[in-house]
Write an enzyme that holds these catalytic residues in place. Structure first.
Site, PDB file in Angstrom:
ATOM      1  N   HIS A  54      36.680  32.488  48.596  1.00 37.02           N
ATOM      2  CA  HIS A  54      37.388  31.997  47.410  1.00 37.02           C
ATOM      3  C   HIS A  54      36.453  31.720  46.239  1.00 37.02           C
ATOM      4  CE1 HIS A  54      40.801  31.587  50.043  1.00 37.02           C
ATOM      5  NE2 HIS A  54      41.525  30.962  49.165  1.00 37.02           N
ATOM      6  N   GLU A  65      50.447  40.562  46.588  1.00 36.89           N
ATOM      7  CA  GLU A  65      49.635  40.981  45.442  1.00 36.89           C
ATOM      8  C   GLU A  65      49.759  42.459  45.141  1.00 36.89           C
ATOM      9  OE1 GLU A  65      48.561  38.695  47.579  1.00 36.89           O
ATOM     10  OE2 GLU A  65      47.840  37.013  46.393  1.00 36.89           O
TER      11      GLU A  65
END
Ligand SMILES: Cc1ncc(C[n+]2csc(CCOP(=O)(O)OP(=O)(O)O)c2C)c(N)n1
Ligand SMILES: Cc1ncc(C[n+]2csc(CCOP(=O)(O)OP(=O)(O)O)c2C)c(N)n1
Ligand SMILES: [Mg+2]
Ligand SMILES: [Mg+2]
Lengths: 415, 330, 330, 415
Positions: free
Chosen positions: C129, C60
């Site tokens: 998440h 990322e």
């Protein structure tokens, strides 16, 4: 174009994968020569070397190898003189910057290229105008050798509106769109992903070739331990990007040695995790650095093969102007002084008859003038106007952007 | 009581806790041989050796995460992040790991670690080295966040943080390191989760933390000359937030101003103002105003930097405006 | 106007902008061969090829940073971050680089990139998440942050974001992808920095964004049956924040409730409440209440997860309580 | 202890530094054998293999090497039978988990170990009780083979109070302090730094030795591209930590192949950047995996030498239960089916006469019962009480912790 491979006896080499085995020392060509009498510029050079006396001709560990001497002899004299001029420019500029910092003309952090001049000049000699450069916060010398007016660089350090970044960046954040210097970055490793992305943009828009653009991304030795290094090199490898990563290995990240920080301290080997070839070169040897960088840039632009170049040199002073570097051993400091590339090249040029003492002295005097003019320009320049505080808030203006000073109300409420 | 600097208080506390508890150790960039970027850990490597004062490579995600794992096995790592700006490199380990492990695994593990890190602008360090992003951590359940403004609180809160079984972020401030103050001798623990009324007053409450709390106290004292009685609430703990102490003060004074070093929008002060308007709604005589940094990446040039940051003078202005809005005359 | 899903609106917009402008390209994990974790990019690899739809490794920080650099050279990368939770791995590139480059270099460079990423809980994805951490980006000068709640805004705001020369974070929401709505055909641009009054009303203002804005609209419609006239302000843009639209509404209705999916303390709603109490102070009849997630790492078990998240019922309760506090009778 | 080096013909090998050269294929020992008639458990096994028919004896690409056969012959039969039992347990548990997911008994994401059973069992056979394990979200099998009651694992998937993590974690976040399973982690690479820190804690508190503790840290192939991998391995190297990093290379990170994602796709070589030795092993070979892991753990605990083990196997299904894996080539799917370690080991054990068909069938039946009981236990268990929502808010309670439900007021204001 001369490349390390083509020249027998060069220390730089390109490896597709690292070799197992013991840690090799950085390749070093030692030179010794009776030094010419010190001019003011070189006295300043020597003053940069802390308090111990300068290395003398009796210093037996220095001495040019036959190959190095041959390499120098093969260069046109005016090229060598120009490299020397640039190295002295970096040296003197940095010394004056340190001085201006102590005199509080410069604020924040100020990291100098002292000791790295041969690396700076060699790398910038290899980089073409069409290439892009991303650097660290230790980047004054690169800006100068990229051809940016020293006055605009010094003005940025002074925080003036005439500075390369308009006073917004300071010492750590030099930027010049025209010179394709796409920034000094203060977050360790932060420049590596954007530099990789710049290479992606080149690959997106154009084909590989001798005339293609490429990116050079500089970083320090300590920086190779950050995750962004790993992620970026991997991206460059799988996407075949035109980029050269250069580790300017000055042996220290602040006070931490490469050996203490890196499981593999021969940093050019760290490309192996991505099948990126690595090159290790003597960072005190301007020609060796230039040639290694040129060849790496060639791979990048013509073959879209990213390369990792490691230039091994020394930091002559502390991490930043304010760091007395007490953690450094006397031996290490002495070694750095001995290898100092500026007086070394100077005496070599004179000894080899490339330039005579008068020419060297003229170069030094000219540089002193240039830097003095830069300081004067910086000093006389105006600071950015407070009215411009929100001038760069956004590139595309949109409604409701907050242009509030600290004591202003957020929204007005009427009773 | 001894008068020492904020820096010294932090140093002495680290040393005392290391002497007290063998499981306390230090971890961070340049904390050993270099003696710390801001010299908080000076001398500790020599005294305790490299096992307990561990220099790390430049690998924030790696070593902060290593502290998480070491803490899970019962050690008490105290991490120094050179500045809070670099915490962004490690924030996944702080927010997605340290803060989650206790609850996400049903209470089976705890993460008794401390992260010490300074924030603060005004040193001409430029846009990436001058941020005050403590709100990132204050927002996160599972973390505790403290921000001492005095040497005494530096000692008391750091001690409490090291002894706490949860991950605690201790927000320090570059501008406070050299400030001095009386610090209690011997064991001194400040309870996390409690604010302090550092000066009583009747006319208006100023809420602040860290460097701004020192400014607030200074301004409050100076305004006494103008016969304005300002009460100062020093939050000390950003998470948990001691809402009752804040609201009780404002219910009394009926007016409030927040001063903070971070950017205004979505900053710490937003929560304070939102809390006050809810908890002291029927007592409030004027809107809660916020004094905060201008919303730009902080410029390097001194002229611009100073214009962007809140100063004592800004607080004085806003206090006056707030009092005026209610027709207050001293 | 065509009725399509939020997902389809995003997909169609990406496609239209790629057709319109050769410098627009997509970058992210699993957006090509896998067609996107949430299938927003389905079919685009086949249509545009791997040069313009680029699958990335799990890196990322690396690929978001690569987008920053590509944007500096004039491309318009549109990055998909699989969920906003993973943005923490890349936040240094977003906050310390994308957001700073324009100002820090004196306006010489701009970073015309977009990051699309869904937030949202309620899918039993557990603590790491399920976060709604858009406040991290909304706090940062130099960034723009939008959070569409309808398919039409998804199109209008994504189009505006791609054409904007600044880095823009487009916050999507897992629970919205399948929702449907009318979307204007052809070019449709929603101005960044403007909120929308999605329903007019006279008794109370509900301020919300993203999924909560859809809930708010639904609740407002239902409350008409009880003769309660709720006005709904959908923020759409979190940075810049359209404070005037919010305050104008509350000055009219005299009461306000905020509903948000993130944690209460230091969440988006704090800024909204703080803004309202300042900008509508003299009109406000009751405290601004906030409906927000309970402050725990979100549990996996459905029972606990649902208890922790805000629902329409919670909003109804708090609206009633707020009206009651002012003696309102329909 | 048998180690790869000691056994001639083993494919695993420990390298101090990677060798240059071409990309080697993953070492694979192929076995083929006439399969015994399918029992219910094995039918279930085959059902896991999507819709294409199971590989048959005619599949010429399989066939045990002489060395592999010798290795199996050298193992006590009850050990092999137990490994088979564990592999079937993982297989059947995962199949039932998939089923329960489809029936909405399990929520969120659900990633299965189908196809990785030999790796799971081999690794867990090597890991001692005193060692610590950090895993990814694809960790049901590891929890089972670590000896945790299957009922408590299934209950966690069901989100029940009796689950290993009390229902707080779900499929991705199994944790058992007693079993020293220190967590499944859902952030890719997020487990690597904490695992490294656990090894640091061991080194902090105890000396190296045969009886010392060590840490095993699992990750997928795609995970080697994230920065935390790089930073952590470097820390383990410079600090000499007792840790074994295991890359469970199933060839895919979601839909992305190793080749597409990694500049160096032979992942065991990626230790070279830290001078961490790498081992590549056939992940379909339970004995080879166990032995490689044992030797690596030995290095870690006795010499404080971190090791990187790469176990190469295949994912039989999609990334998670809901992924139809349409991106996979028919050839790749076919290959995965052919190499399926469960029926392979089954037929080999029978063929070699290690266990007879009746014994195998009994094992399978027993496992079916165990898993059925686990499902029943999970189903009957209560969910966590809503009253306990704040039970794990903090380990050390402090004042003013917010215990607020969504509609509660923040602070009470009285008119
Ligand atoms: C992410 C991050 N961590 C830490 C720092 C503080 N810091 C600034 S320079 C530096 C040392 C860098 O060493 P090296 O990469 O060798 O470069 P050099 O300074 O020697 O040129 C450190 C730790 C930073 N700026 N950014
Ligand atoms: C930081 C982060 N990025 C992305 C994801 C989404 N994601 C979950 S699993 C996965 C693939 C991981 O592949 P690999 O490491 O090979 O493990 P495998 O699933 O094959 O076991 C991705 C991209 C994530 N969970 N965390
Ligand atoms: Mg260095
Ligand atoms: Mg994988």
């Amino acid at each position: 174009m001369a490349t390390p491979q083509e020249r027998p006896g060069r220390t730089a080499r390109v490896r597709a994968t690292p070799e197992p085995g013991a840690r090799p020392e950085a390749p070093k060509r030692r030179r010794s020569a009776p030094r010419a009498p010190a001019t003011p510029a070189v006295q300043a050079v020597q003053a940069a070397q802390a308090t111990t006396p300068p290395a003398t001709a009796a210093d037996t560990e220095t001495g040019p190898s036959a190959a190095a001497a041959a390499a120098l002899a093969a260069e046109p004299p005016q090229v060598l003189a120009d490299y020397y001029r640039q190295m002295v420019l970096v040296r003197v500029f940095e010394q004056r910057a340190a001085e201006m910092y102590t005199r509080a003309k410069i604020g924040g952090y100020c990291h100098l290229n002292l000791g790295e001049e041969a690396t700076v000049v060699g790398l910038m000699a290899a980089l073409e105008r069409r290439d892009y450069l991303f650097t660290t916060y230790r980047e004054h010398g690169y800006a100068l050798c990229r051809g940016i007016d020293p006055g605009r660089v010094m003005a940025e350090l002074f925080g003036k509106a005439t500075g390369v970044s308009g006073g917004w960046g300071g010492s750590m954040h030099l930027f010049d769109a025209g010179a394709r210097l796409l920034g000094g970055y203060g977050i360790v490793g932060g420049q590596i992903p954007p530099a990789t992305g710049a290479a992606l943009a080149i690959a997106y828009r154009s084909d590989p070739g001798e005339d293609a653009e490429a990116v050079m991304c500089l970083m320090g030795d300590g920086t190779t331990n950050i995750g962004a290094f790993h992620e970026s090199l991997n991206l460059a490898a799988i996407w075949s990007l035109p980029i050269v990563y250069v580790v300017v290995n000055n042996g220290l990240g602040m006070g931490t040695t490469v050996q203490a920080a890196s499981g593999e301290p021969e940093l050019s080997r760290r490309g192996a995790s991505y099948r990126i070839p690595g090159v290790r070169v003597d960072g005190d040897d301007v020609i060796a650095v230039r040639d290694a960088a040129r060849q790496a840039l060639h791979s990048a632009r013509a073959e879209r093969q990213p390369v990792l170049v490691e230039a091994v040199s020394s930091r002559l002073r502390g991490h930043s102007v304010v760091d007395p570097a007490r953690y450094r051993s006397a031996e290490d400091t002495e070694r750095a002084r001995r290898l100092d590339p500026v007086p070394t090249l100077r005496s070599h040029l004179i000894q080899a008859g490339v330039v005579d003492l008068a020419a060297v002295t003229a170069i030094e005097a000219e540089v002193e003038d240039v830097v003095a003019a830069a300081v004067a320009f910086a000093d006389e320049s105006p600071p950015p106007a407070v009215a411009d505080l929100f001038a760069h808030a956004y590139a595309t203006p949109v409604p409701n952007t907050p242009h509030r000073l600290p004591a202003d109300a957020v929204v007005v409420s009427e009773p | 009581m001894t008068e020492i600097s904020y820096r010294q208080a932090l140093h002495d506390t680290l040393r005392a806790e290391m002497l007290r508890d063998e499981s306390v150790f230090l971890l961070g960039e340049e904390i050993g041989i270099f003696e710390g970027s801001y010299k908080i850990t000076a001398g500790l490597l020599q005294e305790f050796g490299p096992r307990r004062v561990r220099d790390t490579p430049i690998s924030e995600e790696g070593f902060v995460g290593a502290a998480v794992g070491a803490a899970m096995l019962g050690l008490r790592p105290v991490v120094e992040l050179m500045t809070i700006n670099f915490s962004l490199l490690a924030i996944d380990q702080i927010v997605n790991h340290a803060a989650k492990i206790h609850a996400m695994f049903g209470g089976q593990a705890s993460v008794p670690m401390v992260i010490r890190t300074p924030g603060g602008g005004g040193q001409q360090l430029g846009a990436t080295h001058s941020q005050n992003i403590e709100v990132y951590y204050a927002h996160i359940p599972g973390l505790k966040v403290v921000a001492p403004s005095t040497p005494a609180d530096a000692k008391g809160l750091l001690t409490a943080s090291i002894r706490d079984d949860d991950p605690v972020l201790v927000v320090e401030n570059l501008a406070l390191y050299n400030t001095k103050g009386d610090v209690p001798d011997g064991d001194h623990v400040t309870e996390i989760g409690t604010a302090a009324v550092t000066k009583e007053g009747t006319d208006l409450t100023v809420v602040a933390y860290s460097r701004a709390a020192a400014i607030a106290l200074d301004v409050a004292r100076r305004l006494e000359d103008e016969h304005i009685s300002v009460e100062v609430v020093d939050l000390r703990s950003l998470r948990p937030l001691d809402r009752e102490t804040i609201c009780a003060s404002v219910r009394k004074t009926t007016r409030a101003v927040v001063i903070e070093d971070d950017w205004l929008s979505y900053g710490i002060g937003a929560e304070i103002a939102a809390t006050i308007q809810e908890g002291a709604f029927y007592h409030l005589d004027a809107p809660v105003r916020r004094v905060a940094a201008a919303e730009v990446p902080l410029p390097y040039a001194k002229s611009l930097e100073q214009a962007a940051l809140p100063h004592a003078g800004d607080l004085v202005t806003v206090i006056h405006e707030t009092l005026d809005a209610t027709g207050f005359t001293p």
